[in-house]
Design an enzyme around this catalytic site. Sequence first.
Site, PDB file in Angstrom:
ATOM      1  N   CYS A  59       0.825  -1.214   0.000  1.00  0.00           N
ATOM      2  CA  CYS A  59       0.000   0.000   0.000  1.00  0.00           C
ATOM      3  C   CYS A  59       0.855   1.258   0.000  1.00  0.00           C
ATOM      4  O   CYS A  59       0.361   2.330   0.366  1.00  0.00           O
ATOM      5  CB  CYS A  59      -0.907  -0.015   1.221  1.00  0.00           C
ATOM      6  SG  CYS A  59       0.029   0.008   2.758  1.00  0.00           S
ATOM      7  N   SER A1075       2.771 -27.103 -12.909  1.00  0.00           N
ATOM      8  CA  SER A1075       3.638 -26.553 -13.964  1.00  0.00           C
ATOM      9  C   SER A1075       3.124 -26.859 -15.359  1.00  0.00           C
ATOM     10  O   SER A1075       3.872 -26.788 -16.326  1.00  0.00           O
ATOM     11  CB  SER A1075       5.075 -27.097 -13.853  1.00  0.00           C
ATOM     12  OG  SER A1075       5.570 -26.962 -12.569  1.00  0.00           O
ATOM     13  N   GLU A1255       7.305 -24.983 -10.962  1.00  0.00           N
ATOM     14  CA  GLU A1255       7.566 -25.496  -9.622  1.00  0.00           C
ATOM     15  C   GLU A1255       9.014 -25.885  -9.380  1.00  0.00           C
ATOM     16  O   GLU A1255       9.476 -25.889  -8.250  1.00  0.00           O
ATOM     17  CB  GLU A1255       6.697 -26.735  -9.392  1.00  0.00           C
ATOM     18  CG  GLU A1255       5.230 -26.432  -9.444  1.00  0.00           C
ATOM     19  CD  GLU A1255       4.413 -27.684  -9.277  1.00  0.00           C
ATOM     20  OE1 GLU A1255       4.408 -28.477 -10.226  1.00  0.00           O
ATOM     21  OE2 GLU A1255       3.805 -27.872  -8.231  1.00  0.00           O
TER      22      GLU A1255
HETATM   23  S1  FES Z   1      -1.177  -3.447   3.305  1.00  0.00           S
HETATM   24 FE1  FES Z   1      -0.147  -1.780   4.118  1.00  0.00          FE
HETATM   25  S2  FES Z   1       1.799  -2.576   4.506  1.00  0.00           S
HETATM   26 FE2  FES Z   1       0.677  -4.322   3.937  1.00  0.00          FE
END
Ligand code: FES
Length: 1319
Positions: A59, A1075, A1255
């Site tokens: 984020c 795979s 894999e």
């Molecule tokens: S969602 Fe914010 S650091 Fe993981």
Amino acid sequence: MRLCLKKASLTCLSGLRRGNRGSGVPPTLNLCRESQLPTLRFHLTGTKYSCGSGGCGACTVMVSRYDPKTKKIHHYPVTACLVPICSLHGAAVTTVEGVGSMKTRLHPVQERLAKCHGTQCGFCSPGMVMSIYTLLRNHPEPTPEQITEALGGNLCRCTGYRPIVESGKTFCESTVCQMKGSGKCCMDQEENISEVPFVFCFVEMCTKLYNEDEFQPFDPTQEPVFPPELIRMAEDPNKRRLTFRGKRTTWITPVNLNDLLELKTSFPEAPIIMGNTAVGPSIKFRDEFHPVFISPLGLQELYFVDSTDDGTRGYSLAQLNDALHFIVSEQPKEKTKTYHALLKHLRTLAGAQIRNMATLGGHVVSRPNYSDLNPILAAGNATINLISKEGKRQIPLDGRFLEKSPEANLKSEETVLSVYILHSTQWHFVSGLRIAQRQENAFAIVNAGMSVKFEDGTDTIKELQMFYGSVGPTVVSASKTCQQLIGRKWNDQMLSDACRLVLDEIYIPPDAEGGMVEYRRTLIISLLFKFYLKVRRGLNKMDPHKFPDIPEKFVSALEDFPIETPQGIQMFQCVDPHQPPQDPVGHPVMHQSAIKHTTGEAVFVDDMPPISQELFLAVVTSTRAHAKIILIDTSAALALPGVVDVITAEDVPGDNSYQGEIFYAQNEVICVGQIVCTVAADTYAHAKEAAKKVRIVYEDLEPRIITIEQALEHNSFLSAEKKIEQGDVEQAFKYVDQIIEGKVHVEGQEHFYMETQTILAIPQEEDKEMVCTYVTLGTYLFQEYVAAALNIPRNRIACHTKRAGGAFGGKVSKPALLGAVSAVAGRRHLFISYRTGRPIRFILERGDDMLITAGRHPLLGKYKIGFMNNGVIKAADIEYYINGGCSPDESELVMEFMVLRSENAYYIPNFRCRGRPCKTNLPSNTAFRGFGFPQGIVVGEAYITAVASQCDLTPEQVKEINMYKRTSRTAHKQTFNPEPLRRCWKECLEKSSFSARKLALGCPQPLQSGEAAALVHIYLDGSVLVSHSGCELGQGLHTKMIQVASRELNIPESYIHLSETNTTTVSNATFTAGSMGADINGKAVQNACQILKARLEPVIRKNPRGTWEAWISEAYKESISLSTTGYFKGYQTNMDWKKGEGNAFPYFVYGASCSEVEVDCLTGAHKLLRTDIFMDAAFSINPAVDIGQIEGAFVQGMGFYTIEELKYSPEGVLYSRGPDDYKIPTVTEIPEEFNVTLVRSQNPIAIYSSKGLGEAGMFLGSSVLFAIYDAVAAARRERGLTKTFTLSSPATPELIRMTCVDQFTDMVRLVRRVTLNIL
Ligand code: FES
Ligand SMILES: Cc1cc2nc3c(=O)[nH]c(=O)nc-3n(C[C@H](O)[C@H](O)[C@H](O)COP(=O)(O)OP(=O)(O)OC[C@H]3O[C@@H](n4cnc5c(N)ncnc54)[C@H](O)[C@@H]3O)c2cc1C
Ligand code: FES
């Protein structure tokens, strides 16, 4: 309120007000999940939500603030999930949308991350972009070290980081290559073209996965300007106090220091919110509630970093870091020992985002027991400057303060103005020491701050201080020990007494939180020993004649492992020069969605806009491992605002238990984490709040089976034994020279896909239809489960999946179960009762995801091996038991594959392997990349190592001796030719400077099979839409399918589009697993394209010089169908388990890797210096995708075998439920030098003679485990210890340290009062 949104570069202005909380949570900035957390509805999809605790970086956004004092604009990265929206008053926020987009202009950061193949699933990519972008805003020509540092707080589960770092390094002014004497420069890629033998011809090898000439130049002057209105606001002399009132909480931002003091007097209990990195998680995860928040963030008086003659004052951790760097560069070394110690820990404390948000004041006041800084500050005699309306005062930051003695605390109305850090002096030594599960962004297992002052010119202790973190509920001072040592000389006897005293003084109870009691006690004295050595070295430097130096063998203990910027070479076959330029097969084509990933325009399920009337689902899970449900009381939950319904087993109209999988617990619970009911509400916050109010009364039932051993005791299994056998094992044991027996424990693994399980279930008004959008590996299973739960035919259920933010096997069966759970909640019961009948958005929080969906099966492996003294293994009897958990899921299949692959690369004439999945009261374990082989391989390699040790051979010699050498039959009687295996092995030995490092293994990794279908439409403008049965999980499947369609139809890739996978276009699709995605879907797409091409053939023949568009137009006129399906019935495989025979696998994949590690025997830390991988890829359809899969899988494997550790209580409660407790590798864990070579071979059975590699790299991560094993064995040999020992997996720091037995471990384990004889 004014909120200004400029091209998604969000600027928060004055008077921002938030309501609609209802939970007492300070409004959180979350620009992505507009609904899951009740926040601003910006409809920006770029900023992702993955953990909510600041631990993953998905984020990341950039915050910019203007400092009226310095007149400078400060840009810094933050994790949006921890940023209260009110705290952004006066700040500009730039999200990934504000950096660049496909609609406007791509930013070079986005472009290069995509073109360097730095994205796979793309869920982490916007966060990566923001971290690099913010760095460039501050440092337009960063150093490689700065790039690595900037990425330390961003997790990626797919790529293995190497290409991400590489994209960042393209901005560095001069990326000086340090290939450590290999003689080749990784940037000088054209030079690296070489030739390697392939059967009898030579294959030209390339190293260039992208072309930097295509990059647009980076011009830092083109960045958006900081909004002038915010500058005016910051300089406004008439600023006023700001108050934001929510329903239950009030947020107040004081206008100046006096105002703050006033507020602190009025609301003494209100927390001061600075970085919110301590308060935020407490509110979110520990249900803390505060009616009032005071946020002085931005107050000049609190924001100074100041250097005076005798010390330094600081505030934010990032500012403190910069200030300390400046000071240490200016001041003599003797004055800056405390600063050096702090700088070392500041480099690894959390990630860059948290360091930029967190403040020193917040750190000091919150006094976390794991604090990396407080022990050093205390050892350095720092003081805290406090202010209140009563005036100013100074308190020592000492043991009493850190141990939270009431008389040493702040008064509730007091505020920290600054922390004053003293200079060190000449005969004064200060050090910070720490060990964590991973080098960066992980809380310390134990840390310490220590200082000693000597009488001038002597080694007589005048003052000694030792503070330890993570050994109790607070940071602990070993004050009694220190007191008793005053006046003593700094020598071995003092050390010996100090160790004894400190162990006596610091008591860690056997049931201490966090466990690892013996290890932590060992660390207490091991860190002390390190400090002792450092000081002795320091004294020696000051007066070599008076103070002898430490012995050479201890020099390596002085420094922590450095953090280097990773680099490496990737080699793959060049495309045949005669191949038409338009044909993309064999080229390192960029991931089809890469640009969308990096701009944040790639839409994941959680990014989909709100649907009218939609409800959010929160789960109520069992807190007991095995119990009868006496009562489910939902009344309190239903009474809460916004709650629409609570759904239980009673509400399932169809099967609640389908194929042994229970959707909602009924009558009894069989594991902690089983879904008992769900709450549907208008917001996620309401649903979550109500879920806490559901009261369930249990009555515990016996037996409660948690471990494999308990399951064996109770004879508790999920399915019958699987066995393969060849030769006569019992007979062979009679004539061998030696027999060894052993046991190996291999623990489980969490998938930790960045996008948690997410489902959008939309019931339709008509015909009982249900439309589900979700992330999965298999659409048909989802459809099947939902249909069973709702008791409706499958043709009413349309399942869509566009992309998944990683899966790794974790999205095979679990989405189906969760889909059934959410479909029931969303379904309108026309005749029985009225459920919600509304769309359901069901997104698992990270903690719930880890708890409910489980992961890789833990394994108990037992072996009995008969061998000759020359290392030839004659007989092996292997038993496997895996912990399947409480329901069948994929456990039987995992066991089948584990048994079938148990021989690995070795031919043992008398071989038997038996295996059974155990039924326990844990959440049901499921498919995971490698499907059992990564666990099984540890058993095989363990007995190879044990045999080597008994025969005085190296493990490599035993491998070589026993490796399959010619066309042979496996123990399950399948014929194969191991020639590529031997080639991988040989190349690995030759090209990885093996003599100086340790080779791990060669492994045949067979593939499973399945069928596939495709649907191809050609439209009248010539554009082509391809659909197929595979799911795009980041592995580049759609990209490869476009390459296939492009070659088959002989048109450019740009003509071809691939939108999503769904059950309405391709039915009954098998899993995208094992795979085989590209193999089988490639054949289906090829089949469809060839059918179309054949239909077009007459048209083309008539007009051979025509264009594609002209042919399509003509074909349409001639009523030639331009749509068709393609089908591939799968490889013909079979396995007869009664006989233990069959051609179980269509083909085999081979690989070898060689890793070099350095182990710190005193702490258990390890550093991965170099890895070389040689992987048999046959012919790679897309080398960038295949190398990406290998590197990503290797790093995931490396995590599995070393640092990833799931922790359960004896009652079956999972403790590790987020990035704080479960550590996947970060950029600092990957090999400093990481080389991958795709070895060419032939595989005519597969499309374009390719091989599935998704894999295979996973197993090669075990080379790190065995390199650690070797290093530990060497350390043990030095200490005269037995040759063989069992090193289980993962080789965590705890395991490594406790296996490197020495005086310190002995002291902790055996003798409380011994005299150590150390030097
Ligand atoms: S969602 Fe914010 S650091 Fe993981
Ligand atoms: C993902 C993550 C990783 C982390 N990793 C590490 C790590 O590896 N090592 C480590 O040591 N720490 C780590 N931390 C902890 C981090 O260092 C602390 O949370 C941080 O320093 C607290 O500072 P803050 O400004 O965010 O405090 P806030 O959360 O804003 O406040 C914390 C407390 O301090 C009080 N307070 C704040 N400022 C003042 C003031 N001026 N006067 C009086 N009281 C005040 C508040 O009232 C509150 O009670 C990590 C945290 C996170 C979220
Ligand atoms: S690409 Fe990084 S998590 Fe998937």
